[in-house]
Design a protein around this motif. Structure first.
Motif, PDB file in Angstrom:
ATOM      1  N   ILE A 196       0.977  -1.051   0.190  1.00 22.14           N
ATOM      2  CA  ILE A 196      -0.089  -0.054  -0.123  1.00 22.14           C
ATOM      3  C   ILE A 196       0.964   1.259   0.074  1.00 22.14           C
ATOM      4  CG2 ILE A 196      -1.720   1.061   1.358  1.00 22.14           C
ATOM      5  CD1 ILE A 196      -2.428  -1.500   2.588  1.00 22.14           C
ATOM      6  N   ILE A 240      -3.255   0.779  -3.960  1.00 20.89           N
ATOM      7  CA  ILE A 240      -3.318  -0.437  -3.254  1.00 20.89           C
ATOM      8  C   ILE A 240      -2.719  -1.526  -4.471  1.00 20.89           C
ATOM      9  CG2 ILE A 240      -4.698  -2.561  -2.586  1.00 20.89           C
ATOM     10  CD1 ILE A 240      -6.397  -0.640  -1.274  1.00 20.89           C
ATOM     11  N   ALA A 268     -11.310  -2.811   0.294  1.00 23.65           N
ATOM     12  CA  ALA A 268     -10.669  -1.651   0.573  1.00 23.65           C
ATOM     13  C   ALA A 268     -11.561  -0.392   0.876  1.00 23.65           C
ATOM     14  CB  ALA A 268      -9.885  -1.285  -0.850  1.00 23.65           C
ATOM     15  N   LEU A 282      -6.416   0.370   6.016  1.00 19.23           N
ATOM     16  CA  LEU A 282      -6.214  -0.503   4.936  1.00 19.23           C
ATOM     17  C   LEU A 282      -5.104  -1.631   5.285  1.00 19.23           C
ATOM     18  CD1 LEU A 282      -6.196   2.165   2.370  1.00 19.23           C
ATOM     19  CD2 LEU A 282      -7.812   0.157   2.012  1.00 19.23           C
TER      20      LEU A 282
END
Lengths: 449, 449
Positions: free
Chosen positions: B300, B388, B403, B442
């Motif tokens: 990420i 991502i 997400a 996340l």
């Protein structure tokens, strides 16, 4: 003061025209009536405008035209008889048709004038019928109404000066019945708008007279929150903004000819979509702005027939002008694209499949390959787009989550998400074969719970 | 056969250079060593290259240069003394610097040659030290190695013919120590790559000799799955594809000078990022392709400093060439943009804020307003982007849901989603102030559970 426009199915038969007259009688504010050509009476019926175009084609090919004229005249004759109107209207219609087939103007002009006969006749019939019911109504030709347009046959654009002229009609004591779909150039030539253009005429008149509302009569009670052929008995939308309407009409909502909204949109005239067959139903109101409601999603539109070109090149985003070059190639080739979301080193171009036939595809891919030397280029066909539409959507936490959850719970892979570019919609690309289950799941998530 | 490149911190001091020598001694396959200029020994230290640039500026302004030369020479003297090497190397360095300040070539050329002194000296020192340790090592000038480049001072591009010449070095019995960051034109002028260009040299040599692996030594054990300044002690990434690396490096992952990867990328040479201070750690391997793993998200990345221009115009997507016109204006104004997601009647253009200073903003908005007459144009600053990244992500159902759920559970509004344009990443735009909590949430969703 209101403008009411009645679509093809509303003037398709004497029975329908009587309903129209009843609607007009009920509301003295409806001073301006715009009409389409007679449309279909039943599913397999023909629209008068299509019949006129077939007539023209036959005439151009030199074949006998009477088998084409006769059915047209029979339609009008039946309406006029059943409304008990003077046969002189019928003679006038017949004469106009014959005249356009045989006069010595150039063929494009004559075709436009012939195509306009449907609307023009509707207006003559309806005004005569209203008068026969004792209303103070008369036919008004677009020329005399001041609908002055550009000289683009089949694709006329309204000239700005028209609106001032139209405004002067406000003082009318009579009900004015105006045929939709066409206007006149400054030189007096009859020119039609693009197909479906009666909506445009209605919108122009509404903008010109600064109507309080532009009522658009169709054969549905309202705009639905989702396509009724995908979800049974879906919720009705009571209020929409112009923007929402436009986003919905992009993908599968075809209630409105969207170009038609421009004049009304500019003057911020509310548009109300109503049903001639059920005038008591409140319909759907389209407005410039609406109060923020609890519910931020108003509708889910969807459409198939999309494809995407995928281009990947290492360090693409360092090349200033890469995107511009791709778009120039498309423009050169006359291909309009829908969206072009880009990653770091990737660019996808979403195109309606009808705009990219196979021979064009070859040519475009070849040029991109040669002129831009990407690492990879590929094309994906059979895509569907889903639009989730609603003012305020962009400022509401959790909408994307709800939508993506609904789609994946239907076991559908999301090929594309485009959110944030529009303030009132969120777009999802999926495989066309997955469309129904994705839309059903989204509808359940946003409208049923 | 391996190419090993050691970054600035790996050659910043005698102590570090000894570690480098130990690494080289352990593995006889490392025949090609590429070095940076001495970097920082501690956080507030200066890099030699910065000191050389300051020296040049002082010289150009006509001020006394000795206070600038002295600290440079002290750095080199200390290294050379502590490695117990001959003082003649120091004299040679001094002479090169003096020569570039005073010779009669044009200033751009002399600046490039002066900036290259750091790398060149590192290579001379390391090769001498390796020889003093009994290794069969020697300094190899990029000219003699065959690194032939275009005549773009400060921004050299490798010429394709170089690779064949470099390939002939494969037969070497010696360890060749090559300074990074510069090459020579066909006419023999020294020209530097862009800043950080030692990675480029390493990659060129690796591609040229068709190395089994290109080892890139830095001061971190590996690439991390998320920015360690946002998440404590994040997971290490063991294997990455080039594409994943590139997407990660776009937003906040600065391990690698991404242009550097091109030559290695083209030859599909695996790149291994290793730590000079902990050579036992396996590091992160960057490969062309990897086996699909269960885990489709590898990292990420996130970065702030973005802004967006929002343009809305009713029926925009009917205007063929609208997008192209917007991009032409940006190109005209020399502004590179990152992405341009579009809705139906809306277009957003994402730009790095550094590329759109306020005076440019005014000019661009004015031109768009004048030339395209949108209904609405606005600019939003202080945006952050989250990427991502993972191969296979586009084919995995539920990633978008996971997400978006993670972001909304952190109570963060998603300003933008761009998914599907890239096959290996998904991009989210949020307000910069929300970045930490969104990334933490996340990370927890994709890596902790």
């Amino acid at each position: 003061m209101k403008v009411a426009k009645f679509g093809g199915s509303s003037v398709a038969s004497a029975k329908q025209i009587k309903k129209v007259a009843d609607i007009i009688k009920m509301d003295l504010q409806k001073k301006f009536i715009v009409v389409s050509a007679p449309g279909k009476r039943y599913k397999t019926d023909q629209k008068i405008t299509d019949m006129l175009i077939e007539l023209w084609d036959a005439h151009e090919q030199g074949t006998s035209v009477y088998q084409y004229i006769d059915p047209i005249m029979r339609r009008f004759a039946e309406i006029i008889e059943q409304l008990e109107l003077s046969a002189s209207i019928l003679d006038e219609i017949k004469q106009t048709i014959e005249n356009q087939l045989h006069n010595d103007a150039n063929p494009t002009e004559r075709l436009d004038a012939l195509k306009a006969v449907g609307e023009d006749s509707s207006a003559k019939i309806l005004s005569a019928y209203l008068a026969s019911c004792g209303l103070n109504a008369r036919y008004l030709n677009p020329h005399d109404a001041g609908v002055t347009v550009s000289d683009d046959p089949g694709n006329a654009k309204i000239l700005p000066a028209s609106f001032k002229k139209i405004y002067s009609l406000r003082s009318t004591k009579e009900i004015l019945v105006i045929p939709g779909f066409f206007g006149y150039t400054k030189e007096g030539k009859l020119i039609t708008f693009s197909r479906g253009g009666s909506d445009i005429t209605g919108s122009i008149i509404a903008a010109g007279i600064k109507a309080d509302v532009y009522e658009n009569y169709t054969d549905v009670d309202s705009v639905y929150a989702v396509n009724p052929s995908i979800v049974n008995n879906p919720k009705k939308i009571t209020t929409l903004t112009y923007k929402e309407m436009r986003e919905l009409s992009y993908a599968g909502f075809s209630v409105f000819h969207d170009e038609a909204l421009i004049p009304a949109y500019r003057e911020e005239i509310p548009v109300c979509i109503k049903n001639t067959n059920n005038p008591q139903a409140p319909g759907t109101l389209i407005v410039s702005e609406k109060k923020p409601s609890e519910k931020c999603v108003v509708g889910i539109a969807s459409d198939t027939g999309f494809c995407s070109i995928y281009i990947s090149k290492y360090l693409m985003n360092r090349e200033i002008g890469f995107g511009r070059k791709v778009f120039s190639i498309l423009e050169d080739e006359g291909i309009s694209f829908e969206h072009a979301p880009s990653g770091i080193d990737d660019l996808s171009i979403i195109i309606r499949e009808k705009h990219l036939p196979l021979e064009k595809e070859k040519q475009v891919l070849k040029r991109i390959q040669k002129e831009l030397r990407p690492d990879l280029i590929s094309i994906h066909r059979n895509l569907a787009m889903i639009m989730i539409v609603g003012e305020g959507l962009v400022r509401t936490i959790g909408v994307a989550q709800k939508a993506t959850s609904a789609i994946s719970s239907a076991n559908v892979n999301i090929e594309m998400i485009n959110q944030g570019s529009s303030e009132v919609s969120m777009m999802f690309g999926i495989k066309a074969e997955d469309l129904e289950k994705a839309v059903q799941s989204l509808y359940a998530a946003f409208f049923v719970k």
